[in-house]
Design an enzyme around this catalytic site. Structure first.
Site, PDB file in Angstrom:
ATOM      1  CG  ASP A 112      -0.690  11.392  -6.570  1.00  0.00           C
ATOM      2  OD1 ASP A 112       0.143  10.868  -5.808  1.00  0.00           O
ATOM      3  OD2 ASP A 112      -1.890  11.037  -6.618  1.00  0.00           O
ATOM      4  CG  ASP A 120      -0.843   5.269  -5.533  1.00  0.00           C
ATOM      5  OD1 ASP A 120      -0.534   4.330  -6.275  1.00  0.00           O
ATOM      6  OD2 ASP A 120      -0.219   5.544  -4.492  1.00  0.00           O
ATOM      7  CG  ASP A 143       2.383   8.947   5.895  1.00  0.00           C
ATOM      8  OD1 ASP A 143       1.463   8.556   6.631  1.00  0.00           O
ATOM      9  OD2 ASP A 143       3.231   9.776   6.265  1.00  0.00           O
ATOM     10  CB  SER A 198      -3.636   5.411   5.591  1.00  0.00           C
ATOM     11  OG  SER A 198      -3.195   6.250   4.560  1.00  0.00           O
ATOM     12  CB  SER A 232       3.862   8.831  -5.367  1.00  0.00           C
ATOM     13  OG  SER A 232       3.164   7.869  -4.599  1.00  0.00           O
ATOM     14  CG  ASN A 253       4.408  -0.486  -2.388  1.00  0.00           C
ATOM     15  OD1 ASN A 253       5.130  -1.477  -2.356  1.00  0.00           O
ATOM     16  ND2 ASN A 253       3.594  -0.169  -1.402  1.00  0.00           N
TER      17      ASN A 253
HETATM   18  C1  G6P Z   1      -0.337   7.335  -1.819  1.00  0.00           C
HETATM   19  C2  G6P Z   1      -1.753   6.845  -1.815  1.00  0.00           C
HETATM   20  C3  G6P Z   1      -2.181   6.456  -0.413  1.00  0.00           C
HETATM   21  C4  G6P Z   1      -1.176   5.526   0.233  1.00  0.00           C
HETATM   22  C5  G6P Z   1       0.190   6.181   0.268  1.00  0.00           C
HETATM   23  C6  G6P Z   1       1.266   5.297   0.878  1.00  0.00           C
HETATM   24  O1  G6P Z   1      -0.310   8.606  -1.304  1.00  0.00           O
HETATM   25  O2  G6P Z   1      -2.623   7.824  -2.314  1.00  0.00           O
HETATM   26  O3  G6P Z   1      -3.445   5.844  -0.497  1.00  0.00           O
HETATM   27  O4  G6P Z   1      -1.559   5.186   1.545  1.00  0.00           O
HETATM   28  O5  G6P Z   1       0.552   6.503  -1.063  1.00  0.00           O
HETATM   29  O6  G6P Z   1       1.485   4.188   0.051  1.00  0.00           O
HETATM   30  P1  G6P Z   1       2.393   2.960   0.438  1.00  0.00           P
HETATM   31  O7  G6P Z   1       2.513   2.200  -0.847  1.00  0.00           O
HETATM   32  O8  G6P Z   1       3.709   3.496   0.911  1.00  0.00           O
HETATM   33  O9  G6P Z   1       1.703   2.208   1.507  1.00  0.00           O
HETATM   34 MG    MG Z   2      -3.245   9.956  -5.581  1.00  0.00          MG
END
Ligand code: G6P
Ligand code: MG
Length: 219
Positions: free
Chosen positions: A11, A13, A50, A54, A116, A120
């Protein structure tokens, strides 16, 4: 016959770099603007989830009803905040132990994947200057079901050309550990044992990750 470890799937982040805290900062700023209560404890349930997923979780505590278009605009806003925070990321932002683990895996000819759900992710990995280590980076735009669904880990194994049972996944989020286990892989959790109960082993950081020990224990 004993199974063999052929790939490690990371993963991003909270595992390779501390962008989990920037996601939190972005959501917190948005929640404050909307007058919705939100803190680090509530954020724990968002890790690995995602963007729209969230937002939907945050809006559960709101008295207002938002249309899909309004929600898309809120997601865009949070993403602009997030992109502002990650602008200055460099290889100095790699978490402790990451470089050594990546080098060890290359030396052992174990494939390296990235799973991930962040749209981003590629730009963050580029800023961290580690793109070349990866044999396969799952495209979050093509993933239909986010974590805890196993889709992204299974897609990554397929992209790497290895069997599920030949993979080990590494995650900092409870939803991510569940995704790894549902895929049928060995799961290494990074962080808090109480939160990552489903993991086969939990480490404080990648500094404590020893590939030889993992092979001995699980493969
Ligand atoms: C990861 C992080 C999340 C985030 C998700 C989407 O899973 O742990 O906290 O919301 O990615 O990220 P993004 O950059 O597409 O908003
Ligand atoms: Mg993570």
């Amino acid at each position: 016959m004993r199974k063999k470890l052929k790939a490690v799937i990371f993963d991003l982040d909270g595992v390779l770099t501390d962008t989990a805290s920037y996601h939190y900062k972005g959501w917190k700023r948005l929640a404050d603007e909307l007058n919705i209560p939100f803190d680090e404890k509530a954020n724990e349930n968002l890790k690995g989830i995602d963007r729209m997923g969230s937002l939907n979780k945050i809006l559960e505590s709101s008295k207002c009803i938002y249309s899909y278009e309004e929600k898309l605009a809120l997601c865009d806003k949070k993403n602009r905040y997030y992109q502002e925070y990650i602008k200055g990321i460099t290889e100095k932002d790699l978490l402790i132990g990451v470089n050594k683990v990546l080098i060890d895996l290359k030396e052992k000819e174990i494939k390296i994947g990235l799973a991930s759900v962040s749209k981003n992710a590629f730009s963050v990995v580029e800023k961290l200057m580690i793109v070349d280590y990866f044999d396969y980076i799952a495209d979050a735009n093509k993933i239909l079901k986010g974590k805890p669904d196993p889709e992204i880990f299974m897609t990554c194994a397929e992209g790497l050309g290895v069997k599920i049972e030949e993979c080990l996944g590494i995650e900092d989020a409870a939803a991510g550990v569940t995704a790894i286990k549902r895929a049928g892989m060995i799961a290494v959790g990074i962080g808090n044992k109480g939160i990552l109960q489903e993991a086969d082993v939990v480490l404080e950081s990648l500094e404590a990750f020893d590939i030889n020990e993992m092979i001995e224990r699980f493969f």
